[in-house]
Design a protein around this motif. Structure first.
Motif, short mmCIF file in Angstrom:
data_model
loop_
_atom_site.label_atom_id
_atom_site.label_comp_id
_atom_site.label_asym_id
_atom_site.label_seq_id
_atom_site.Cartn_x
_atom_site.Cartn_y
_atom_site.Cartn_z
N LEU A 69 0.84 -1.19 0.00
CA LEU A 69 0.00 0.00 0.00
C LEU A 69 0.88 1.25 0.00
O LEU A 69 1.92 1.28 0.67
CB LEU A 69 -0.89 0.05 1.25
CG LEU A 69 -1.98 -1.01 1.41
CD1 LEU A 69 -2.61 -0.88 2.79
CD2 LEU A 69 -3.04 -0.84 0.35
N ARG A 70 0.43 2.27 -0.72
CA ARG A 70 1.02 3.60 -0.63
C ARG A 70 -0.13 4.59 -0.40
O ARG A 70 -1.16 4.50 -1.07
CB ARG A 70 1.77 3.97 -1.90
CG ARG A 70 2.39 5.37 -1.84
CD ARG A 70 2.98 5.79 -3.16
NE ARG A 70 3.56 7.13 -3.09
CZ ARG A 70 4.04 7.80 -4.14
NH1 ARG A 70 4.02 7.24 -5.34
NH2 ARG A 70 4.53 9.02 -3.98
N PHE A 71 0.07 5.49 0.56
CA PHE A 71 -0.99 6.45 0.86
C PHE A 71 -0.38 7.73 1.42
O PHE A 71 0.75 7.74 1.92
CB PHE A 71 -1.99 5.87 1.87
CG PHE A 71 -1.38 5.38 3.15
CD1 PHE A 71 -1.27 6.21 4.25
CD2 PHE A 71 -0.89 4.09 3.25
CE1 PHE A 71 -0.69 5.76 5.44
CE2 PHE A 71 -0.31 3.63 4.42
CZ PHE A 71 -0.21 4.47 5.52
N ASP A 72 -1.13 8.81 1.30
CA ASP A 72 -0.68 10.07 1.87
C ASP A 72 -1.44 10.34 3.17
O ASP A 72 -2.45 9.70 3.45
CB ASP A 72 -0.87 11.22 0.89
CG ASP A 72 -2.34 11.52 0.62
OD1 ASP A 72 -3.18 10.63 0.83
OD2 ASP A 72 -2.65 12.65 0.19
N THR A 73 -0.93 11.28 3.97
CA THR A 73 -1.55 11.59 5.25
C THR A 73 -1.90 13.07 5.40
O THR A 73 -2.37 13.49 6.45
CB THR A 73 -0.62 11.19 6.41
OG1 THR A 73 0.65 11.85 6.25
CG2 THR A 73 -0.41 9.68 6.45
N GLY A 74 -1.67 13.87 4.35
CA GLY A 74 -1.98 15.29 4.43
C GLY A 74 -0.96 16.06 5.25
O GLY A 74 -0.30 16.97 4.76
N THR A 75 -0.81 15.70 6.49
CA THR A 75 0.13 16.34 7.42
C THR A 75 1.41 15.53 7.51
O THR A 75 1.39 14.30 7.45
CB THR A 75 -0.50 16.44 8.82
OG1 THR A 75 -1.74 17.13 8.73
CG2 THR A 75 0.40 17.15 9.80
N VAL A 76 2.54 16.22 7.66
CA VAL A 76 3.81 15.53 7.91
C VAL A 76 3.80 15.03 9.35
O VAL A 76 3.71 15.82 10.30
CB VAL A 76 5.01 16.47 7.68
CG1 VAL A 76 6.31 15.78 8.08
CG2 VAL A 76 5.06 16.91 6.22
N GLY A 356 11.91 10.61 14.25
CA GLY A 356 11.18 11.87 14.36
C GLY A 356 11.14 12.54 13.00
O GLY A 356 10.58 12.02 12.04
N SER A 357 11.75 13.72 12.89
CA SER A 357 11.83 14.41 11.61
C SER A 357 12.99 13.85 10.80
O SER A 357 13.85 13.12 11.31
CB SER A 357 12.02 15.90 11.83
OG SER A 357 13.32 16.16 12.35
N ARG A 358 13.02 14.23 9.51
CA ARG A 358 14.14 13.83 8.65
C ARG A 358 15.21 14.91 8.62
O ARG A 358 16.16 14.84 7.81
CB ARG A 358 13.66 13.52 7.24
CG ARG A 358 12.98 14.65 6.50
CD ARG A 358 12.79 14.30 5.03
NE ARG A 358 14.05 14.35 4.30
CZ ARG A 358 14.27 13.73 3.14
NH1 ARG A 358 13.32 13.00 2.60
NH2 ARG A 358 15.43 13.85 2.52
N ILE A 359 15.11 15.91 9.47
CA ILE A 359 16.04 17.03 9.44
C ILE A 359 17.50 16.60 9.59
O ILE A 359 18.37 17.09 8.85
CB ILE A 359 15.65 18.09 10.49
CG1 ILE A 359 14.34 18.76 10.09
CG2 ILE A 359 16.75 19.13 10.66
CD1 ILE A 359 13.79 19.72 11.13
N PRO A 360 17.85 15.68 10.52
CA PRO A 360 19.27 15.29 10.60
C PRO A 360 19.81 14.73 9.29
O PRO A 360 20.95 15.01 8.92
CB PRO A 360 19.27 14.24 11.72
CG PRO A 360 18.10 14.61 12.58
CD PRO A 360 17.05 15.07 11.62
N LYS A 361 18.99 13.96 8.59
CA LYS A 361 19.41 13.43 7.29
C LYS A 361 19.58 14.56 6.29
O LYS A 361 20.56 14.61 5.54
CB LYS A 361 18.39 12.42 6.79
CG LYS A 361 18.68 11.85 5.42
CD LYS A 361 17.59 10.90 4.98
CE LYS A 361 17.83 10.39 3.56
NZ LYS A 361 16.74 9.49 3.11
N ASP A 362 18.63 15.49 6.26
CA ASP A 362 18.72 16.60 5.32
C ASP A 362 19.93 17.48 5.59
O ASP A 362 20.54 18.03 4.66
CB ASP A 362 17.44 17.45 5.38
CG ASP A 362 16.25 16.74 4.78
OD1 ASP A 362 16.45 15.85 3.93
OD2 ASP A 362 15.11 17.06 5.16
N MET A 363 20.30 17.62 6.86
CA MET A 363 21.48 18.41 7.20
C MET A 363 22.72 17.82 6.53
O MET A 363 23.59 18.56 6.04
CB MET A 363 21.65 18.46 8.71
CG MET A 363 20.55 19.24 9.43
SD MET A 363 20.57 19.01 11.23
CE MET A 363 22.09 19.87 11.68
#
Length: 457
Positions: A69-76, A356-363
């Motif tokens: 399944l693939r689905f969206d959730t609207g909110t992150v 949690g967030s993906r921020i550390p990866k994006d950094m």
């Protein structure tokens, strides 16, 4: 009851999900390229949810009895954890025998007809989902053979809790199984060094009951550099003797060690320690002489939490300190044995705990470094952690361990996440492993081959 009839009869009652035409495997890695040929199975209006999960589209596919399944959730948000006020999302699958299998994502529990007693768990259903960090786009899989579904069967799919579809999706299992990935265990031509990441789960290397399994794992990798996490109760001085005893490369060589808190770098080449700002990681320059040098940061970032939680904020701050320490090397603030070492390629490896967030990866990505999912031996999975039990409330498998590297200076030539239970008998024998060796820790061992240069394959 699920109707087995023609599309003409029920097209007004149900939406149908067609199989993708491509034979490419579905890999639960959160990148979604494998969904390109799969039509939208259902849409739902935005803004009609009672909680944070607001579905607007769903895609469905299957291979064998494995449902994707693939689905969206609207909110992150995070699938498996978050503030209570966000509510939950439940996946409801009506089975051919008229039972209903429900997955409550925030409760982290499967139910059969509303009861957890007697319901299968994560391992029974071979469950995977991605990404593990917060997103508004997710994919998951579960093998419905565990609840009696076979080829030719049809199931009805809907959601409940925060949101639901106006019309359920009917899906029939018609496609063949997708098989297993082809993994090579030897070093490709051009490999200059092999590095391993392994979290030993509470000082596992020095646990007498677990030692032999760890020794077989480390020998099977035959690596030049080992990045080890969770060695809390051991000392740096213990590791050279331990690695002489294990002798991972079978040549009796001496091993060099640098340790900070629970994180250890063990190398067959000299390690020059790099001073760091935090106890959540260790850093060192591995000097391979004329072959080249590489800067290693081995991490064990703060665990747990969800996006915007205190734990998430700590992970972001810890990654900031990692990159500041690397920048100190680049700018010459930290003394290195030779001037050219300042611009040596870097590898940031270990247990990132990205729940949690993906921020550390994006950094890291914002510095120009690259990271790629690493596929399991024996399964199209990229999860690197799974609980030893599957009781309701336990977390599902997730991708916690990552490898980022200077892609302008290093070529990633080969990689795999070792699951000894997913190997054939002949593969285990060739690697000197036993079937249950990977279960000695809750993390999968990652093995990566690098060459100095930029030509990847």
């Amino acid at each position: 009851m699920i109707l087995r009839t023609t599309l003409a009869f029920i097209s007004g009652l149900f939406l149908f999900a067609d199989l993708a035409r491509s034979d490419a495997p579905y890999i639960m890695d959160g990148r979604f390229g494998d969904w390109a040929g799969v039509p939208i199975a259902a849409t739902d209006p935005a803004g009609d949810a009672s909680g944070a999960f607001d579905l607007t589209r769903v895609q469905v596919a299957s291979r064998g009895t494995m449902l994707f399944l693939r689905f969206d959730t609207g909110t992150v948000l995070n699938l498996q954890s978050g503030p209570r006020e966000e509510g939950t999302l439940r996946l409801d699958i009506e089975l051919p025998d008229e039972r209903t299998l429900t997955l409550d994502l925030r409760r982290r529990a499967f139910m059969l007809d509303g009861e957890t007693d007697g319901a299968p768990g994560w391992r029974d259903l071979r469950f995977e989902s991605a990404p593990t960090y917060a997103s508004n786009d997710f994919e998951l899989r579960l093998d419905l053979a565990a609840v009696g579904v076979g080829l030719g069967d049809t199931v009805s799919i809907n959601f409940s809790g925060s949101d639901s579809l106006d019309v359920p999706i009917l899906h029939t299992f018609e496609a063949e199984e997708q098989g297993t990935p082809e993994i090579r265990f030897d070093r490709p031509a051009g490999t200059d060094f092999r590095i391993v990441s392994i979290n030993t789960e509470h000082t596992g290397l020095f646990n007498a009951e677990r030692f032999e399994s760890f020794a077989r794992l480390l020998r099977s990798a035959d690596a030049d550099i080992y990045a080890i996490q969770e060695e809390y109760q051991s000392s740096e001085e213990q590791f050279p003797g331990l690695f002489r005893r294990i002798d991972p490369r079978g040549d009796g060589a001496e091993w060099y060690v640098h340790k900070n808190n629970d994180n250890v770098i063990v190398s067959r080449y000299p390690v020059h320690p790099i001073p760091v700002r935090d106890t959540r990681y260790v850093a060192g320059l591995v000097d391979m002489g004329d072959r080249g040098s590489v800067i290693i940061f081995n991490l064990h970032l703060k665990c747990c939490g969800s996006i915007n939680s205190p734990e998430d904020e700590r992970r972001i701050a810890e990654m900031g300190r990692v990159l500041a320490d690397l920048d100190d090397v680049r700018r010459g603030i930290v003394a290195m044995p030779r001037e050219e070492h300042r611009i040596a390629p870097a590898i940031i490896i270990g247990d990132y705990n990205l729940v949690g967030s993906r921020i550390p990866k994006d950094m890291i990505l914002n510095t120009g470094m690259a990271t790629h999912p690493i596929v399991h031996t024996g399964d199209y999975s990229v999860s690197t952690w799974r609980a030893h039990h599957q009781r309701p409330g336990s977390f599902p498998p997730g991708r916690l361990d990552l490898v980022a590297y200077s892609s302008d200076l290093l070529a990633r030539l080969n990689s795999y996440a070792l699951n000894s239970g997913g190997l054939t008998v002949s593969q285990r024998n060739a690697l000197g492993l036993k079937e249950g060796d990977s279960d000695v820790t809750d993390h999968r061992m990652l093995v990566i081959d690098f060459g100095f240069g930029t030509s990847e394959r």
